[in-house]
Design a protein around this motif. Structure first.
Motif, PDB file in Angstrom:
ATOM      1  N   GLY A  42       0.819  -1.201   0.000  1.00 22.65           N
ATOM      2  CA  GLY A  42       0.000   0.000   0.000  1.00 22.65           C
ATOM      3  C   GLY A  42       0.857   1.256   0.000  1.00 22.65           C
ATOM      4  N   VAL A  43       0.327   2.325  -0.622  1.00 19.57           N
ATOM      5  CA  VAL A  43       1.039   3.593  -0.659  1.00 19.57           C
ATOM      6  C   VAL A  43       0.016   4.731  -0.722  1.00 19.57           C
ATOM      7  CG1 VAL A  43       1.225   3.719  -3.185  1.00 19.57           C
ATOM      8  CG2 VAL A  43       2.999   4.746  -1.777  1.00 19.57           C
ATOM      9  N   TRP A  44       0.406   5.892  -0.186  1.00 13.49           N
ATOM     10  CA  TRP A  44      -0.456   7.071  -0.227  1.00 13.49           C
ATOM     11  C   TRP A  44       0.252   8.148  -1.035  1.00 13.49           C
ATOM     12  CZ3 TRP A  44       0.032   3.601   3.541  1.00 13.49           C
ATOM     13  CH2 TRP A  44      -1.134   3.016   4.052  1.00 13.49           C
ATOM     14  N   THR A  45      -0.474   8.794  -1.951  1.00 10.32           N
ATOM     15  CA  THR A  45       0.135   9.741  -2.879  1.00 10.32           C
ATOM     16  C   THR A  45      -0.685  11.035  -2.934  1.00 10.32           C
ATOM     17  OG1 THR A  45      -1.129   9.122  -4.858  1.00 10.32           O
ATOM     18  CG2 THR A  45       0.760   7.726  -4.276  1.00 10.32           C
ATOM     19  N   ARG A  46      -0.269  11.945  -3.800  1.00 10.21           N
ATOM     20  CA  ARG A  46      -1.001  13.202  -3.966  1.00 10.21           C
ATOM     21  C   ARG A  46      -2.349  13.000  -4.654  1.00 10.21           C
ATOM     22  NH1 ARG A  46       3.712  17.599  -5.689  1.00 10.21           N
ATOM     23  NH2 ARG A  46       3.501  18.807  -3.773  1.00 10.21           N
ATOM     24  N   GLU A  47      -2.492  11.916  -5.380  1.00  9.78           N
ATOM     25  CA  GLU A  47      -3.784  11.631  -5.999  1.00  9.78           C
ATOM     26  C   GLU A  47      -4.795  11.265  -4.912  1.00  9.78           C
ATOM     27  OE1 GLU A  47      -5.074  11.796  -9.056  1.00  9.78           O
ATOM     28  OE2 GLU A  47      -3.214  12.659  -9.815  1.00  9.78           O
ATOM     29  N   PRO A  48      -6.032  11.770  -5.010  1.00 15.96           N
ATOM     30  CA  PRO A  48      -7.028  11.468  -3.972  1.00 15.96           C
ATOM     31  C   PRO A  48      -7.357   9.979  -3.912  1.00 15.96           C
ATOM     32  CG  PRO A  48      -8.043  12.574  -5.853  1.00 15.96           C
ATOM     33  CD  PRO A  48      -6.562  12.634  -6.065  1.00 15.96           C
ATOM     34  N   LEU A  49      -7.637   9.513  -2.710  1.00 10.05           N
ATOM     35  CA  LEU A  49      -8.022   8.120  -2.520  1.00 10.05           C
ATOM     36  C   LEU A  49      -9.464   7.932  -2.961  1.00 10.05           C
ATOM     37  CD1 LEU A  49      -6.482   7.575   1.017  1.00 10.05           C
ATOM     38  CD2 LEU A  49      -5.647   6.586  -1.114  1.00 10.05           C
ATOM     39  N   GLY A  50      -9.732   6.816  -3.632  1.00 10.83           N
ATOM     40  CA  GLY A  50     -11.098   6.548  -4.067  1.00 10.83           C
ATOM     41  C   GLY A  50     -11.801   5.594  -3.120  1.00 10.83           C
ATOM     42  N   PRO A  97     -13.600   2.509   6.417  1.00 17.96           N
ATOM     43  CA  PRO A  97     -12.790   2.213   5.226  1.00 17.96           C
ATOM     44  C   PRO A  97     -11.300   2.473   5.444  1.00 17.96           C
ATOM     45  CG  PRO A  97     -14.714   3.530   4.654  1.00 17.96           C
ATOM     46  CD  PRO A  97     -14.640   3.514   6.152  1.00 17.96           C
ATOM     47  N   PHE A  98     -10.486   1.594   4.898  1.00 18.37           N
ATOM     48  CA  PHE A  98      -9.028   1.745   4.898  1.00 18.37           C
ATOM     49  C   PHE A  98      -8.609   1.639   3.433  1.00 18.37           C
ATOM     50  CE2 PHE A  98      -4.742  -0.392   5.358  1.00 18.37           C
ATOM     51  CZ  PHE A  98      -4.090   0.742   5.825  1.00 18.37           C
ATOM     52  N   VAL A  99      -8.187   2.770   2.870  1.00 18.30           N
ATOM     53  CA  VAL A  99      -7.987   2.851   1.421  1.00 18.30           C
ATOM     54  C   VAL A  99      -6.560   3.292   1.124  1.00 18.30           C
ATOM     55  CG1 VAL A  99      -8.872   3.849  -0.727  1.00 18.30           C
ATOM     56  CG2 VAL A  99     -10.416   3.523   1.216  1.00 18.30           C
ATOM     57  N   TYR A 100      -5.966   2.714   0.095  1.00 25.63           N
ATOM     58  CA  TYR A 100      -4.631   3.133  -0.335  1.00 25.63           C
ATOM     59  C   TYR A 100      -4.452   2.841  -1.819  1.00 25.63           C
ATOM     60  CZ  TYR A 100      -3.749  -1.851   0.807  1.00 25.63           C
ATOM     61  OH  TYR A 100      -3.812  -3.222   0.905  1.00 25.63           O
ATOM     62  N   HIS A 101      -3.404   3.433  -2.391  1.00 23.29           N
ATOM     63  CA  HIS A 101      -2.974   3.079  -3.744  1.00 23.29           C
ATOM     64  C   HIS A 101      -1.899   2.006  -3.611  1.00 23.29           C
ATOM     65  CE1 HIS A 101      -4.466   7.313  -5.051  1.00 23.29           C
ATOM     66  NE2 HIS A 101      -5.434   6.436  -4.925  1.00 23.29           N
ATOM     67  N   ASN A 102      -1.294   1.593  -4.715  1.00 23.17           N
ATOM     68  CA  ASN A 102      -0.464   0.394  -4.663  1.00 23.17           C
ATOM     69  C   ASN A 102       0.853   0.493  -5.427  1.00 23.17           C
ATOM     70  OD1 ASN A 102      -2.268  -2.044  -3.479  1.00 23.17           O
ATOM     71  ND2 ASN A 102      -3.560  -0.551  -4.533  1.00 23.17           N
ATOM     72  N   THR A 103       1.842  -0.224  -4.905  1.00 27.05           N
ATOM     73  CA  THR A 103       3.084  -0.461  -5.631  1.00 27.05           C
ATOM     74  C   THR A 103       3.255  -1.974  -5.758  1.00 27.05           C
ATOM     75  OG1 THR A 103       4.491  -0.538  -3.654  1.00 27.05           O
ATOM     76  CG2 THR A 103       4.091   1.618  -4.619  1.00 27.05           C
TER      77      THR A 103
END
Length: 367
Positions: A42-50, A97-103
């Protein structure tokens, strides 16, 4: 049918072995019959989480493995689906909810890639030599091999990059103020990098197992109510006549677990001891989701958990049990090393039963 979305089916899918949270469709890591391996973080970035339900990063892991016959193909599958469907939805079996982007790490017998995402945007780096690790943060800088067609335009339109000089994905898309868990991940990422460098040139499956068990670095987590879940190490020989060997713990905390070998062959014996139960009224599938809990532990997980409690209560018995487990693991490693060295001829029938037999042997030590 993925965890939240239904997408078009592929004409053909590959056989896969997966390590996954039992409530969802995807996987945290796994391999396919062609020797392709994929894992995610999981990763958090400048793009908003959906928070709207879309594809989870773990769905993309499984889709890449089912539809890609090489690491590059798996990457192409993942980014195409990411661009089309997006990523989003809760990644945890809880009402909040637990939301993240991905690597992602992707590898096969011939090549390896790191793929990092921010919303529907992505950058990929082919790893041409040496070791590479990921750990809950963007790590692809200027060495981008492939990227989303609109990546740099997106960065300019948001005021994150002025278009001058070299473009660094990590610098441009990382958050200015990182969540606490990402700050802590920086030390873990550095430690992983250093451990790989220490062993450069003579890395073995045992090396990776030791790194995954390293608690001082934070790579093996066992604190603050969180424990490293399943662990996996794969050996992917360049020689196509040799089998790929995938070692799975199928239990949490690799420092007190057994890595057990799995090889794709015809007639594989199922291992029901590591399959989680299913539920007719599954709270993960009812809307609203996660309003109740169920016990998803498989049989090996239950027995292993009881053994961990014993290790903590009775240090002497715990150490004896741990040594017994290490001896069992050593047997599996020695057998696989002999197979990969060509000193032992592969027996398809024995390989078909291998993982089942190792799980059975481990379970006997827990009774």
């Amino acid at each position: 049918q993925c965890t939240y979305l239904e997408i078009e089916q592929a004409e053909r899918t590959h056989a896969v072995v997966l390590s996954r949270p039992a409530w969802l469709w995807g996987a945290e890591m796994g391999a396919n019959e062609h020797g392709v391996c994929v894992g995610n973080e999981g990763v958090w970035t400048r793009e908003p989480l959906g928070e709207d339900e879309a594809l989870l990063g773990m769905d993309l892991v499984r889709l890449g493995l089912e539809r890609g016959s090489s690491a590059r193909e798996a990457l192409e599958v993942i980014v195409a689906l990411l661009e089309r469907y997006g990523q989003g939805g809760s990644c945890k079996e809880e009402p909040v909810p637990f939301v993240y982007h991905n690597t992602f790490l992707l590898a096969d017998r011939a090549e390896a890639w790191v793929l990092e995402t921010a919303g529907r945007y992505w950058a990929a780096q082919r790893i041409r030599a040496g070791g590479r690790n990921i750990s809950n943060q963007l790590s692809i800088g200027r060495e981008i091999t492939a990227e989303h067609a609109g990546l740099r335009q997106r960065a300019c339109s948001q005021g994150w990059w002025n278009g001058d000089g070299e473009f660094s994905f990590a610098e441009v898309f990382s958050l200015t103020h990182q969540p606490a868990r990402m700050e802590a991940a920086k030390a873990r990422y550095r430690a992983g990098k250093e451990l790989l460098q220490q062993h450069a040139g003579h890395i073995t499956a045992e090396t990776f197992m030791a790194i995954l068990r390293d608690k001082a670095s934070g790579i093996c987590v066992d604190s603050e109510g969180f424990r490293t879940a399943g662990s996996m190490v794969s050996v992917l020989p360049r020689d196509p006549t040799l089998p790929c060997v995938h070692f799975f713990t199928a239990t949490p905390d690799p420092s007190r677990s057994v890595f057990k070998p799995f090889v794709f062959v015809a007639g594989l014996k199922p291992a029901p001891q590591v399959r989680s139960p299913t539920f007719r009224d599954d709270p993960a599938k009812k809307i609203p989701r996660f309003q109740s809990t169920v016990d998803r532990r498989h049989e090996l997980y239950r027995r292993h958990q009881a053994a961990l409690e014993l290790m903590e209560k009775d240090q002497e018995r715990g150490q004896k049990l741990l040594q017994t487990l290490r001896d069992l693991e050593k047997q599996g490693l020695e057998g696989m090393n002999a197979l990969l060295a060509g000193t032992v001829a592969p027996c398809p029938e024995e390989l078909a039963d291998l993982f089942f037999d190792c799980v059975e042997a481990e379970m006997k030590f827990y009774t």
